[in-house]
Design a protein around this motif. Structure first.
Motif, PDB file in Angstrom:
ATOM      1  N   VAL A 142       6.929   2.401  -6.016  1.00  0.00           N
ATOM      2  CA  VAL A 142       6.416   3.769  -5.948  1.00  0.00           C
ATOM      3  C   VAL A 142       4.975   3.802  -6.464  1.00  0.00           C
ATOM      4  N   CYS A 143       4.142   4.618  -5.812  1.00  0.00           N
ATOM      5  CA  CYS A 143       2.730   4.723  -6.171  1.00  0.00           C
ATOM      6  C   CYS A 143       2.584   5.402  -7.534  1.00  0.00           C
ATOM      7  N   ALA A 144       1.792   4.771  -8.417  1.00  0.00           N
ATOM      8  CA  ALA A 144       1.621   5.299  -9.764  1.00  0.00           C
ATOM      9  C   ALA A 144       0.817   6.602  -9.758  1.00  0.00           C
ATOM     10  N   PHE A 145       0.090   6.860  -8.677  1.00  0.00           N
ATOM     11  CA  PHE A 145      -0.770   8.053  -8.621  1.00  0.00           C
ATOM     12  C   PHE A 145      -0.083   9.235  -7.960  1.00  0.00           C
ATOM     13  N   CYS A 146       0.563   8.987  -6.812  1.00  0.00           N
ATOM     14  CA  CYS A 146       1.106  10.129  -6.058  1.00  0.00           C
ATOM     15  C   CYS A 146       2.617  10.040  -5.851  1.00  0.00           C
ATOM     16  N   PHE A 147       3.246   9.006  -6.388  1.00  0.00           N
ATOM     17  CA  PHE A 147       4.693   8.799  -6.265  1.00  0.00           C
ATOM     18  C   PHE A 147       5.141   8.556  -4.818  1.00  0.00           C
ATOM     19  N   GLY A 148       4.194   8.251  -3.934  1.00  0.00           N
ATOM     20  CA  GLY A 148       4.547   7.890  -2.556  1.00  0.00           C
ATOM     21  C   GLY A 148       5.212   6.524  -2.528  1.00  0.00           C
ATOM     22  N   PRO A 149       5.979   6.234  -1.468  1.00  0.00           N
ATOM     23  CA  PRO A 149       6.637   4.924  -1.350  1.00  0.00           C
ATOM     24  C   PRO A 149       5.644   3.822  -0.972  1.00  0.00           C
ATOM     25  N   HIS A 173       0.841  -1.193   0.000  1.00  0.00           N
ATOM     26  CA  HIS A 173       0.000   0.000   0.000  1.00  0.00           C
ATOM     27  C   HIS A 173       0.878   1.246   0.000  1.00  0.00           C
ATOM     28  N   CYS A 174       0.320   2.326  -0.546  1.00  0.00           N
ATOM     29  CA  CYS A 174       1.059   3.587  -0.636  1.00  0.00           C
ATOM     30  C   CYS A 174       1.027   4.261   0.731  1.00  0.00           C
ATOM     31  N   ARG A 175       2.209   4.652   1.218  1.00  0.00           N
ATOM     32  CA  ARG A 175       2.269   5.276   2.541  1.00  0.00           C
ATOM     33  C   ARG A 175       1.677   6.683   2.531  1.00  0.00           C
ATOM     34  N   GLU A 176       1.455   7.248   1.336  1.00  0.00           N
ATOM     35  CA  GLU A 176       0.888   8.602   1.244  1.00  0.00           C
ATOM     36  C   GLU A 176      -0.619   8.570   1.032  1.00  0.00           C
ATOM     37  N   CYS A 177      -1.073   7.917  -0.039  1.00  0.00           N
ATOM     38  CA  CYS A 177      -2.502   7.995  -0.385  1.00  0.00           C
ATOM     39  C   CYS A 177      -3.254   6.725  -0.022  1.00  0.00           C
ATOM     40  N   GLY A 178      -2.538   5.673   0.390  1.00  0.00           N
ATOM     41  CA  GLY A 178      -3.200   4.457   0.845  1.00  0.00           C
ATOM     42  C   GLY A 178      -3.655   3.516  -0.261  1.00  0.00           C
TER      43      GLY A 178
END
Ligand SMILES: [Zn+2]
Length: 415
Positions: free
Chosen positions: A23-30, A8-13
């Protein structure tokens, strides 16, 4: 049998399936691995763990691998040493040292690499690669050798000889880059996009980073299944720091310990202290720096997990501090002279920061404190040049010995 749910994305979930992606394809979060803690809690008991081999893999339900086959060299379950001399010297109630100098390639990196290489094989990779400040290069080369796979390791060209030869002996392809670690990491990110290689700390990073949690699991088990009151952890990318915090909290989630009240303290060298500086300025905005320190294993100027390390400090009521190169050398010597443990420069940073935090009244003198000694001093001997007493060099006669010995004794005892 695996207990992983996915990433899961640590930024947007947002959630992702288990894959070599980071890396998250939507927000580039780890991205981070998620688990079915209820199922782990039902399966994993203290007794079950106690019956297993004394390595990091005794907590395998909490690690992101599928099969029973793991790539390992008996990493982990390293000693938690009661440091009574050093505790007395620092004026604190109880100090323990988690001594990861004694892992197979002499640093904590064997923990993360054992998980990363195991996962890379599960994904079907044939080449194992990394961007390294030194310890990682050695560990990746060793584990790739163990697995019979090719290793391609990238380092800054100014590394200590102990780390260069320590990696080369396993016969990897070693690429030395004229630049900082951050330059090496940037290049490796490009290469990871172009080649189907498992870069343990890039495209396999979500799995790799989970290996650090075993330092928390072992500490808690070795303390009789409880989390310590305070810990001091060296910080480079900040990943180790955040994963030790995650590890204590996971043990509580699966019912193996009470919820941790551990205060998390981070240690950096002044010549590369972007996280400690952000902490001192009471901001979560970590400003990248160009490293200039002899603590090369901590010389990451743009720390990927800096923000999350600061979050863990806030959540746990901890903090951070930085020390000069001179202070870290004193830290290495203090640890060696009081406890008989020879740490690399990062360990000197940890001990010197511990001393500073106690003196400032930021780290409590009461309770149980654990300091993480993450790498072996034989790898960074250059740092001590000119800082230790010289050997007494004499011809092989008793008279020569007695004369030189008397001179040394006089020099040591002020008149
Ligand atoms: Zn996201």
């Amino acid at each position: 049998m695996t207990y992983t749910r996915g990433l899961h994305c640590r930024e947007c979930g947002r959630e992702y399936p288990i894959a070599p992606t980071y890396v998250c394809a939507f927000c580039f979060g780890p991205l981070e691995v998620t688990y079915d803690y209820d199922a782990i809690g039902a399966a994993l008991t203290r007794e079950r763990i106690a019956g297993r081999r004394p390595t990091m893999w005794r907590y395998r339900e909490l690690l992101p691998v599928d099969g029973d086959e793991v790539v390992e060299i008996n990493t982990g379950f390293t000693p938690l040493v009661e440091a009574t001399n050093l505790a007395r010297r620092l004026g604190i109630e109880r100090l323990l040292l988690k001594n990861d100098c004694v892992n197979p390639t002499y640093s904590f990196k064997d923990r993360v690499v054992s998980v990363a290489v195991t996962k890379a094989l599960e994904f079907g990779f044939e080449t194992i690669a990394c961007a390294s400040t030194g310890n990682l290069a050695m560990s990746v080369a060793a584990h790739a050798a163990r697995a019979g796979k090719r290793a391609v390791v990238f380092i800054p060209s100014d590394l200590e000889l102990g780390k260069v030869y320590g990696a080369l002996v396993f016969n990897p392809i070693l690429v030395a880059i004229d630049g900082t670690y951050d330059d090496v990491n940037r290049l490796c990110t490009e290469i990871a996009d172009a080649y189907r290689w498992a870069f343990v700390n890039i495209n396999v990073r979500p799995y790799y980073a989970e290996g650090s949690k075993t330092l928390a699991y072992e500490t808690a088990e070795q303390l009789g299944w409880r989390a310590p009151d305070n810990v001091v952890v060296p910080m480079a990318s900040g990943s180790l720091f955040t994963k030790i915090w995650k590890g204590f909290n996971e043990l509580a989630k699966v019912g193996l310990i009470d919820p941790p009240k551990t205060r998390m303290f981070g240690a950096q060298p002044e010549g590369c202290s972007p996280i400690a500086t952000a902490y001192a300025k009471k901001t979560f905005a970590v400003r990248p720096v160009r490293p200039n320190t002899i603590a090369k294993s901590l010389a990451i100027g743009n720390p990927a997990d800096g923000y999350y390390a600061l979050k863990a400090m806030e959540e746990s009521g901890g903090g951070a501090a930085a020390v000069s190169d001179e202070e870290l050398i004193e830290g290495i010597k203090l640890l060696a002279e009081t406890e008989g443990i020879f740490a690399e420069t990062a360990g000197g940073v940890t001990i010197a920061v511990l001393k500073k935090l106690v003196e400032r009244g930021e780290l409590p003198r009461h309770g149980t404190t654990v300091a993480y000694i993450t790498g072996n001093g034989l790898k960074t001997m250059e740092a001590l040049e000119g800082h230790l007493a010289d050997a007494i060099r004499i011809p092989p006669t008793l008279a020569a010995f007695e004369a030189a010995f008397a001179a040394r004794e006089r020099a040591l005892v002020p008149a």
